[in-house]
Design an enzyme around this catalytic site. Sequence first.
Site, PDB file in Angstrom:
ATOM      1  N   GLN A 157      37.271  28.689  41.829  1.00 35.42           N
ATOM      2  CA  GLN A 157      37.550  29.229  43.154  1.00 35.42           C
ATOM      3  C   GLN A 157      36.326  30.011  43.613  1.00 35.42           C
ATOM      4  O   GLN A 157      35.969  31.012  42.981  1.00 35.42           O
ATOM      5  CB  GLN A 157      38.728  30.177  42.987  1.00 35.42           C
ATOM      6  CG  GLN A 157      39.598  30.336  44.157  1.00 35.42           C
ATOM      7  CD  GLN A 157      40.770  31.229  43.793  1.00 35.42           C
ATOM      8  OE1 GLN A 157      40.614  32.257  43.154  1.00 35.42           O
ATOM      9  NE2 GLN A 157      41.944  30.842  44.202  1.00 35.42           N
ATOM     10  N   SER A 192      34.502  35.286  46.293  1.00 33.20           N
ATOM     11  CA  SER A 192      33.675  36.495  46.393  1.00 33.20           C
ATOM     12  C   SER A 192      32.191  36.166  46.480  1.00 33.20           C
ATOM     13  O   SER A 192      31.738  35.134  45.985  1.00 33.20           O
ATOM     14  CB  SER A 192      33.880  37.377  45.164  1.00 33.20           C
ATOM     15  OG  SER A 192      35.208  37.817  45.089  1.00 33.20           O
ATOM     16  N   SER A 240      35.296  32.327  38.173  1.00 34.48           N
ATOM     17  CA  SER A 240      35.762  32.102  36.799  1.00 34.48           C
ATOM     18  C   SER A 240      35.628  30.642  36.416  1.00 34.48           C
ATOM     19  O   SER A 240      36.019  29.754  37.186  1.00 34.48           O
ATOM     20  CB  SER A 240      37.219  32.535  36.655  1.00 34.48           C
ATOM     21  OG  SER A 240      37.295  33.939  36.706  1.00 34.48           O
ATOM     22  N   GLU A 297      49.872  33.524  42.920  1.00 35.75           N
ATOM     23  CA  GLU A 297      49.087  34.392  42.037  1.00 35.75           C
ATOM     24  C   GLU A 297      49.920  35.605  41.638  1.00 35.75           C
ATOM     25  O   GLU A 297      49.882  36.060  40.503  1.00 35.75           O
ATOM     26  CB  GLU A 297      47.809  34.858  42.745  1.00 35.75           C
ATOM     27  CG  GLU A 297      46.979  35.778  41.878  1.00 35.75           C
ATOM     28  CD  GLU A 297      45.714  36.283  42.583  1.00 35.75           C
ATOM     29  OE1 GLU A 297      44.642  35.891  42.159  1.00 35.75           O
ATOM     30  OE2 GLU A 297      45.829  37.034  43.559  1.00 35.75           O
ATOM     31  N   GLU A 351      42.653  50.163  45.024  1.00 33.43           N
ATOM     32  CA  GLU A 351      42.498  50.919  46.276  1.00 33.43           C
ATOM     33  C   GLU A 351      42.845  50.046  47.481  1.00 33.43           C
ATOM     34  O   GLU A 351      43.490  50.502  48.432  1.00 33.43           O
ATOM     35  CB  GLU A 351      41.062  51.455  46.403  1.00 33.43           C
ATOM     36  CG  GLU A 351      40.747  52.613  45.477  1.00 33.43           C
ATOM     37  CD  GLU A 351      40.692  52.229  44.004  1.00 33.43           C
ATOM     38  OE1 GLU A 351      40.406  51.046  43.707  1.00 33.43           O
ATOM     39  OE2 GLU A 351      40.946  53.091  43.150  1.00 33.43           O
TER      40      GLU A 351
END
Lengths: 395, 324
Positions: free
Chosen positions: A136, A139, A176, A259, A378
Site C-alpha cells: 500500500q 504515506s 510494508s 482495518e 493524537e
Amino acid sequence: MAFSRIGPNDSRSAAELADYRAELHAWLDANHEKLAPRYPPPGTLDDQIAQMQRVKSILFEAGWMQFGWPERVGGRGGPPMLRTELGAAIAARDLTDPGLFSLIEVLAPTLIDFAPPDLAAAVVPRLLSGAELWCQGFSEPDSGSDLASLRCRAVPEGDAHTASTWVINGQKVWTSLAQYSDRCVLLTRTGPVDSRHRGITAFFVDMDSPGITVRPLQMMNEELEFAEVFFDNVVVPADRMLGELNGGWAVAMSILPYERSSCFWQRIAYLYRRLQALVDVAPDDDRAAEVVGNAFLQLHALRARSRATQHRLAKAGTLGAETSIDKLLVATAEQTTYDAVRRLLTGTVELDDSMAGEVWRSEYLYSRAATIYGGTAEVQRNIIARRLLGLASDE
Amino acid sequence: MIDADERTLMEETVRSAIADALAADEGADIDAVLARLDWRQMLDDAPGDAIDIVFNALGATNATATALDDVLQSALGQKPRADLAVLLPGFAAWDPPGRIDADDLRARSLATVRAATAGEMLVVGGTRWEPWSVTIPMTSAERSAVHGIDPKAGFQSVRVQGRAGGATRLDPAAWESAVALGRRAVAHQIAGASRAMLELACTHAKERVQFGRPIARFQAVRHRLADALVAVEALDATLDAAREEPKPETAALAKAVAGRTARTVATHCQQVLAGIGFTMEHPFHRFLKRTIALEGLFGSADEIVLDVGRRLLAERRVPTLIEL
C-alpha cells in the site's frame, strides 16, 4: 459447508458462526503439521513471508481462504466475519504474523470496491491464494498524519479522461513489504498541488514496472518490514486506475472499516496468545497478578469493543469516526501487554538471546509503534473530539 | 432479551421519568417512580435489559433508589419486595457479610436507604463457598445513616447481633450470581454517571471562553475529553458483553472497567471544568462523589484486577470469554 449462507448478526447466525468456528478449529487441529512453520521462531522476515504465503496457499486449496469474499472475485460468499474468524484462528495459533496476514483486509476490499470488475476477478484470487503479495503506497516523507498533502504525481499522457497511460513520479515511505510485493495500491496527486483530498487518484501498479526502486528501511527491532519506494517515470495503464479520477481519497478511506474491525480482531487474538505465553512463565506473586490482571482487563475491554464494532459493520455495511476509539484501545492494550512482559520477565527484553527472548524483544520494540502507525493517537483524539464529541473545529 | 427499538424506547422512558421527578422535587421518591414503571416486573421478565436500563438512568440522573436490593433478592432466589432490605458485602469486598459465632449471628456492613424503611433484612453469611442466608426483623439490627463523601447516596451502616436461628444453606452459585448482578448494576450506574460527567465537561468546554475562544478549541482540552469518551465507550462495550455473555468473570471485569473509567473520566472532566467544577454550585461534584462511593461496592477495580490476576496465574490460563 453451508457457511456462505450465514447472514448478518442474529441469534441463528451466532450459532452458525460458532459451528463454523468449531469446524475451522477442528480442521486446523487436523492439519497442524502441514501448517506449522518449518523454522525455529522468530525466523527471518524471508522465512515469515514464505510461511505466510504457504499457509495462504494451503488454506486456499482447502477452501477456507475464500469464505467471506464475494463470488465475483472467486470467493465463496458469506459475511466478512467468516474471514475475520479465519485470521483470528491462525493468529491464535501463531501460524503466521497477524499484522502481515491481515494486510489482505486492507487490500482486497479496495480492489473489489474500486477496480474494474475483470481486474478484481483476475487478481484478488492471486492475493488470497498466496500467489502474490501486495503493498500500500500511501504515506510520503512530507505526508504522514497529513496524508491529504501527498505529492507523488501522476500525469496523463494526453487528456486525463482519454489517456491510455499515466506517468508517475515521486516517493512513498513506510510501505510494508514493498520489497516482496508484486503490486501496489498507490495514491497519487492528480489535481493541483494544493487540491488536498479532492485531487488524489489511486492506481494499482505492478511493482516490476520499470522506474520503481525499493529501499527497505530497518525498523528499531532490526527487521526490514517496510521500505521507501521511489517512482521515476513509471508508466501505468489507465485501466489500472482504482475508482474515479480525483476520487482517490474515497479509496484511501475505504480501507478503514476492515482495518479497524477484522484486522484488529486478528491482532487481539494474537495478543491473547502472547498474554497466555506471559502467564505461562510469570512469577506467582501478587505483583505479577496485578500486572497480568491489568493487561487482561484492557484486552477484555478491547475485545468487547471490537466485537461490537464487527457486529455494527455487519449490520450497517460500513463504519465511521467511531473506529478511532477502537484504534486507541488497541494501541493502549498492546503497549500494556508488552510493558507487562518487561515488568515481569526480568532481563528478558533487555538481555535474553534465546529464541523466546528474541521474539519478546522484537515484539516489545514493535509495540512502541502502536500509537503511531495507521493514524497516530493524537490524530485519533482530534477525530474523536471533532466528530464524536461535536467540539468545534480546532483549525 | 428485547430488540433495539424497544430498548431505546425503554431507556428514554425510564430516564425521563426519573429526571422529571427530580426536576419537580429534588428529594423525589425514585423508588416510587420505578414502581410506577413496573421495575420489578421488568427485572423478572428481562433481568439483563432491566438492570442495564434502570441503573444507567440512575447514574445519569444522580438519583438515589434501592433497586439494588431487588436485584440481589432476585439473584438469591427471592421474589423482590419493597419491605425487605439486603445487607451488602462490606465496602471494597464481596464475601457474604454475616458471621455465626457460637449461636450468635453477627454482621457489620452496609445497606441501601431501604434499610431505613424496610421491616426485614436479608443477611447472607458464611463464605463464598459455603454461604447461608437468614431473614431477620430490622428491629434486631442497629442502623445509622452514613454521611461520608456522598450523603445523598443513602448508604446505611448496619450492625446485626442476634440469635442465629433460621439460617438456611444457600447455593454458592446464588451468592456468585448475586455478586455478578450487583457488580453489573453498579457498573451500569457508574457508566451513566461517567457519561453525565463527560457531557457536563463538553458543555463547559464549548461555553467557557478564554484567550478569545472557547476552551474546546484547545487541543490539550480536546484530547482529555476524547480520552474520557474512549473510556466510557469501552465500559459500555464491556457491559454489553457482560449482558450478552452473563458469567461471573464478565461481570467482574465490567465492574473493574467501570472503576477505572470513572477515575479517568472524573480526572479529565474535573480538570476541564476547573474552578466551577470544584464548587457545589455546579452539579459535577455529585457525579464525582457518587462514582467514588459506588466504586467500593462488590470490590473496587484494583481488588478485582488483583483477584482476576491471581486466578490467571493459579490456572495458568488466559480465557477469551467472548466470541464474535
